[in-house]
Design a protein around this motif. Structure first.
Motif, PDB file in Angstrom:
ATOM      1  N   PHE A  13       0.851  -1.188   0.000  1.00  0.00           N
ATOM      2  CA  PHE A  13       0.000   0.000   0.000  1.00  0.00           C
ATOM      3  C   PHE A  13       0.888   1.240   0.000  1.00  0.00           C
ATOM      4  O   PHE A  13       1.958   1.245   0.610  1.00  0.00           O
ATOM      5  CB  PHE A  13      -0.931   0.010   1.217  1.00  0.00           C
ATOM      6  CG  PHE A  13      -2.083  -0.944   1.084  1.00  0.00           C
ATOM      7  CD1 PHE A  13      -3.280  -0.532   0.505  1.00  0.00           C
ATOM      8  CD2 PHE A  13      -1.973  -2.254   1.511  1.00  0.00           C
ATOM      9  CE1 PHE A  13      -4.340  -1.414   0.373  1.00  0.00           C
ATOM     10  CE2 PHE A  13      -3.028  -3.147   1.378  1.00  0.00           C
ATOM     11  CZ  PHE A  13      -4.212  -2.726   0.807  1.00  0.00           C
ATOM     12  N   SER A  14       0.431   2.298  -0.656  1.00  0.00           N
ATOM     13  CA  SER A  14       1.247   3.509  -0.748  1.00  0.00           C
ATOM     14  C   SER A  14       0.930   4.515   0.345  1.00  0.00           C
ATOM     15  O   SER A  14       1.666   5.482   0.513  1.00  0.00           O
ATOM     16  CB  SER A  14       1.073   4.165  -2.119  1.00  0.00           C
ATOM     17  OG  SER A  14      -0.282   4.476  -2.342  1.00  0.00           O
ATOM     18  N   SER A  15      -0.155   4.297   1.079  1.00  0.00           N
ATOM     19  CA  SER A  15      -0.479   5.176   2.196  1.00  0.00           C
ATOM     20  C   SER A  15      -1.389   4.449   3.177  1.00  0.00           C
ATOM     21  O   SER A  15      -1.950   3.400   2.874  1.00  0.00           O
ATOM     22  CB  SER A  15      -1.127   6.476   1.716  1.00  0.00           C
ATOM     23  OG  SER A  15      -2.373   6.211   1.123  1.00  0.00           O
ATOM     24  N   LEU A  16      -1.528   5.051   4.341  1.00  0.00           N
ATOM     25  CA  LEU A  16      -2.254   4.408   5.431  1.00  0.00           C
ATOM     26  C   LEU A  16      -3.771   4.394   5.223  1.00  0.00           C
ATOM     27  O   LEU A  16      -4.433   3.418   5.569  1.00  0.00           O
ATOM     28  CB  LEU A  16      -1.905   5.112   6.753  1.00  0.00           C
ATOM     29  CG  LEU A  16      -2.229   4.383   8.025  1.00  0.00           C
ATOM     30  CD1 LEU A  16      -1.612   2.993   8.053  1.00  0.00           C
ATOM     31  CD2 LEU A  16      -1.740   5.195   9.220  1.00  0.00           C
ATOM     32  N   GLY A  17      -4.330   5.443   4.634  1.00  0.00           N
ATOM     33  CA  GLY A  17      -5.782   5.523   4.455  1.00  0.00           C
ATOM     34  C   GLY A  17      -6.355   4.356   3.663  1.00  0.00           C
ATOM     35  O   GLY A  17      -7.271   3.663   4.138  1.00  0.00           O
ATOM     36  N   PRO A  18      -5.868   4.106   2.455  1.00  0.00           N
ATOM     37  CA  PRO A  18      -6.382   2.971   1.682  1.00  0.00           C
ATOM     38  C   PRO A  18      -6.150   1.626   2.371  1.00  0.00           C
ATOM     39  O   PRO A  18      -6.983   0.728   2.293  1.00  0.00           O
ATOM     40  CB  PRO A  18      -5.612   3.048   0.362  1.00  0.00           C
ATOM     41  CG  PRO A  18      -5.218   4.480   0.243  1.00  0.00           C
ATOM     42  CD  PRO A  18      -4.973   4.938   1.650  1.00  0.00           C
ATOM     43  N   PHE A  19      -5.019   1.510   3.063  1.00  0.00           N
ATOM     44  CA  PHE A  19      -4.755   0.277   3.804  1.00  0.00           C
ATOM     45  C   PHE A  19      -5.801   0.073   4.895  1.00  0.00           C
ATOM     46  O   PHE A  19      -6.382  -1.006   5.014  1.00  0.00           O
ATOM     47  CB  PHE A  19      -3.348   0.304   4.417  1.00  0.00           C
ATOM     48  CG  PHE A  19      -3.088  -0.840   5.364  1.00  0.00           C
ATOM     49  CD1 PHE A  19      -2.956  -2.132   4.896  1.00  0.00           C
ATOM     50  CD2 PHE A  19      -2.989  -0.620   6.735  1.00  0.00           C
ATOM     51  CE1 PHE A  19      -2.725  -3.195   5.764  1.00  0.00           C
ATOM     52  CE2 PHE A  19      -2.754  -1.668   7.609  1.00  0.00           C
ATOM     53  CZ  PHE A  19      -2.630  -2.963   7.128  1.00  0.00           C
ATOM     54  N   ASN A  20      -6.037   1.117   5.690  1.00  0.00           N
ATOM     55  CA  ASN A  20      -7.021   1.003   6.772  1.00  0.00           C
ATOM     56  C   ASN A  20      -8.409   0.665   6.236  1.00  0.00           C
ATOM     57  O   ASN A  20      -9.108  -0.172   6.803  1.00  0.00           O
ATOM     58  CB  ASN A  20      -7.067   2.297   7.593  1.00  0.00           C
ATOM     59  CG  ASN A  20      -5.904   2.430   8.534  1.00  0.00           C
ATOM     60  OD1 ASN A  20      -5.295   1.444   8.945  1.00  0.00           O
ATOM     61  ND2 ASN A  20      -5.573   3.650   8.883  1.00  0.00           N
TER      62      ASN A  20
END
Length: 139
Positions: free
Chosen positions: A110-117
């Motif tokens: 994942f490139s950032s935390l938002g999409p991962f969460n």
């Protein structure tokens, strides 16, 4: 033996279910799964185009193989499922308890935390932090 986490078996939210495959589609599905075994799912910013190039097939055929052959609703759900499965294993591992959620998200592609969460919560019903707390207290 697979190097990527789990099977990419669609869950109840990943419709349609796999359909009958032609010989060509079976070969393409095999090449896609081999690329997954090689860790292509970990590449940040992976696109269906780059996967298609890796497996030597047109994008539309790769999309069809993922949707109809493997039963996932789209490319993103297929890749995210592998990434979330890898994150789940890391979050459950006591030896990885010092790793940050952000580091795990980056490590699985994942490139950032938002999409991962969002993807994690959609798959497990919990935030990664809550999942880790629960998993580690049950050990």
């Amino acid at each position: 033996m697979s190097n990527w986490p789990g099977e990419t078996v669609p869950d109840a939210t990943d419709k349609p279910m796999p359909q009958e495959r032609s010989t060509e589609q079976t070969a393409l599905v095999r090449r896609i799964l081999e690329a997954m075994d090689e860790g292509v799912w970990q590449v940040e910013g992976l696109t269906v185009g780059s996967l298609a190039q890796k497996v030597g097939a047109p994008e539309h055929q790769v999309r069809k193989a993922i949707n109809r052959g493997l039963g996932h609703r789209n490319f993103a759900s297929f890749i995210n499922r592998a990434r979330i499965d890898a994150a789940i294993k890391r979050l459950q591992a006591p030896e990885a308890s010092e790793e940050t959620i952000l580091q795990i998200a980056f490590d699985v592609g994942f490139s950032s935390l938002g999409p991962f969460n969002r993807a994690f919560r959609e798959t497990t019903g919990q935030s990664p932090t809550d999942f880790r707390k629960q998993a580690l207290t049950q050990m």
